[in-house]
Design a protein around this motif. Structure first.
Motif, PDB file in Angstrom:
ATOM      1  N   ASP A  91       0.758  -0.875  -0.029  1.00 22.34           N
ATOM      2  CA  ASP A  91       0.399  -0.223   0.056  1.00 22.34           C
ATOM      3  C   ASP A  91       0.835   1.183  -0.040  1.00 22.34           C
ATOM      4  OD1 ASP A  91      -1.938  -2.233   0.391  1.00 22.34           O
ATOM      5  OD2 ASP A  91      -2.263  -1.479   2.093  1.00 22.34           O
TER       6      ASP A  91
ATOM      7  N   ILE B 105      -3.614   6.475   3.114  1.00 29.35           N
ATOM      8  CA  ILE B 105      -3.682   5.765   2.049  1.00 29.35           C
ATOM      9  C   ILE B 105      -3.881   5.740   0.680  1.00 29.35           C
ATOM     10  CG2 ILE B 105      -3.757   2.874   1.734  1.00 29.35           C
ATOM     11  CD1 ILE B 105      -3.660   2.053   4.679  1.00 29.35           C
TER      12      ILE B 105
ATOM     13  N   GLU C 172      -3.999   0.668  -3.256  1.00 33.86           N
ATOM     14  CA  GLU C 172      -3.314  -0.679  -2.177  1.00 33.86           C
ATOM     15  C   GLU C 172      -3.496  -1.189  -2.883  1.00 33.86           C
ATOM     16  OE1 GLU C 172      -6.393  -1.212   1.362  1.00 33.86           O
ATOM     17  OE2 GLU C 172      -7.426   0.805   0.026  1.00 33.86           O
ATOM     18  N   ARG C 173      -3.271  -2.447  -2.315  1.00 27.17           N
ATOM     19  CA  ARG C 173      -2.679  -4.048  -3.430  1.00 27.17           C
ATOM     20  C   ARG C 173      -2.006  -3.344  -4.583  1.00 27.17           C
ATOM     21  NH1 ARG C 173      -3.332  -8.924  -2.509  1.00 27.17           N
ATOM     22  NH2 ARG C 173      -3.204  -9.967  -4.182  1.00 27.17           N
TER      23      ARG C 173
ATOM     24  N   ARG D   1       1.910  -5.946   2.617  1.00 26.27           N
ATOM     25  CA  ARG D   1       0.788  -6.538   2.914  1.00 26.27           C
ATOM     26  C   ARG D   1       1.162  -7.897   2.736  1.00 26.27           C
ATOM     27  NH1 ARG D   1      -3.772  -3.732   1.082  1.00 26.27           N
ATOM     28  NH2 ARG D   1      -5.179  -5.655   1.162  1.00 26.27           N
TER      29      ARG D   1
ATOM     30  N   PRO E  56      -9.383  -3.965   1.538  1.00 26.25           N
ATOM     31  CA  PRO E  56      -9.287  -2.895   1.270  1.00 26.25           C
ATOM     32  C   PRO E  56      -9.192  -2.212   2.643  1.00 26.25           C
ATOM     33  CG  PRO E  56     -11.292  -2.808   0.846  1.00 26.25           C
ATOM     34  CD  PRO E  56     -11.374  -4.626   1.138  1.00 26.25           C
TER      35      PRO E  56
END
Length: 277
Positions: free
Chosen positions: A139, A154, A157-158, A207, A214
């Motif tokens: 992230d 943030i 993400e991912r 992560r 999420p």
């Protein structure tokens, strides 16, 4: 007579033995195609992004009952194809491990269809102390000013790490401190990431590889970070009460005050006057 009979029995035994061997060999030859198949495997360890050559491929027999899904049988059609994942020696090859036909080798072969690659500068802290390796998901946090207050949020993400520095190998697990990380993003994410690094500082958050959930947050500000602590550490200040004057001061004030006077009203004809004693 007896020797002739013994020789004939021996010759007959040899004939029957040869016939048995021939029948067994014929039966085994018939059974082999039904129980095994030849598939293409890697002749040596091959890293992702490499273009396959004849020396990197070979065919081996594989039991038909346990053929890998998508296993390929013709190695000549794989020469020149590019791997999009690393394979080990004697590992079966399949279309899922290959980039589309005509793809050039290198990093471009690793980028999924519809995605882009963007590189961000990192240090040993931002780069999660070197643990953000190719194949990991991260992230991205941006720290910036919003409405005259600092905020960390943030924003992506991912995100898949494609490469660290100029290395795309995914077999190493040892951390590597580098100065740049290349990420796989969509075009919209590329725009957001470029804006984020221009308005603030970026941090990578490593992560779990298989966790798709999420991380929905409102962001952290100085108020949310220290608000409860400041309220508990600062006691309420009570309203100041007037301090009574000492007795001696009160007596002096009473002596300095003019004596009280009594007044009466006098009516004389049409006039009205007031006299005080």
């Amino acid at each position: 007579m007896k020797n002739r009979r013994a020789l004939s029995m021996m010759a007959l035994a040899v004939v029957f033995g040869l016939a048995a061997v021939a029948l067994a060999s014929r039966w085994l030859l018939r059974q082999t195609p039904a129980s095994s198949n030849k598939i293409v495997v890697a002749a040596t360890d091959v890293n992702l992004g490499q273009r396959l050559t004849t020396e990197m491929l070979k065919q081996i027999d594989w039991p038909a009952e346990s053929l890998p899904r998508g296993a390929l049988r013709d190695g000549s059609k794989l020469v020149g194809r590019v791997l999009k994942t690393s394979v080990l020696r004697d590992e079966p090859l399949s279309e899922a491990k290959l980039a589309p036909a005509g793809t050039l080798g290198g990093l471009s072969a690793l980028i999924a269809e519809g995605k882009r690659a963007i590189t961000v500068r990192v240090n040993d802290v931002v780069g999660v102390a070197g643990f953000a390796l190719p194949g990991n998901f991260v992230d991205i946090i941006v720290n910036t000013q919003s409405n005259d207050r600092a905020i960390s949020k943030i924003v992506l993400e991912r995100i898949l790490v494609l490469a660290v520095a100029q290395e795309v190998g995914r077999d190493e697990t040892k951390p590597r401190v580098v100065n740049a990380v290349t990420l796989e993003v969509t075009p919209e994410q590329a725009e957001n990431l470029d804006l984020a690094r221009s308005v603030g500082t970026l941090s990578l958050v490593l992560r779990n590889q298989v966790d798709p959930r999420p991380g929905i947050t409102d962001g952290a500000t100085k108020g949310t970070l220290l608000g409860a602590h400041e309220a508990a550490a600062t006691p309420a200040v009570p309203a100041a009460e007037p301090t009574p004057a000492p007795p001696r001061v009160r007596a002096q004030l009473a002596a300095a005050a003019p004596p009280a006077r009594s007044c009466i009203g006098v009516i004389a004809g049409a006039r009205r006057t007031q006299e005080c004693l």
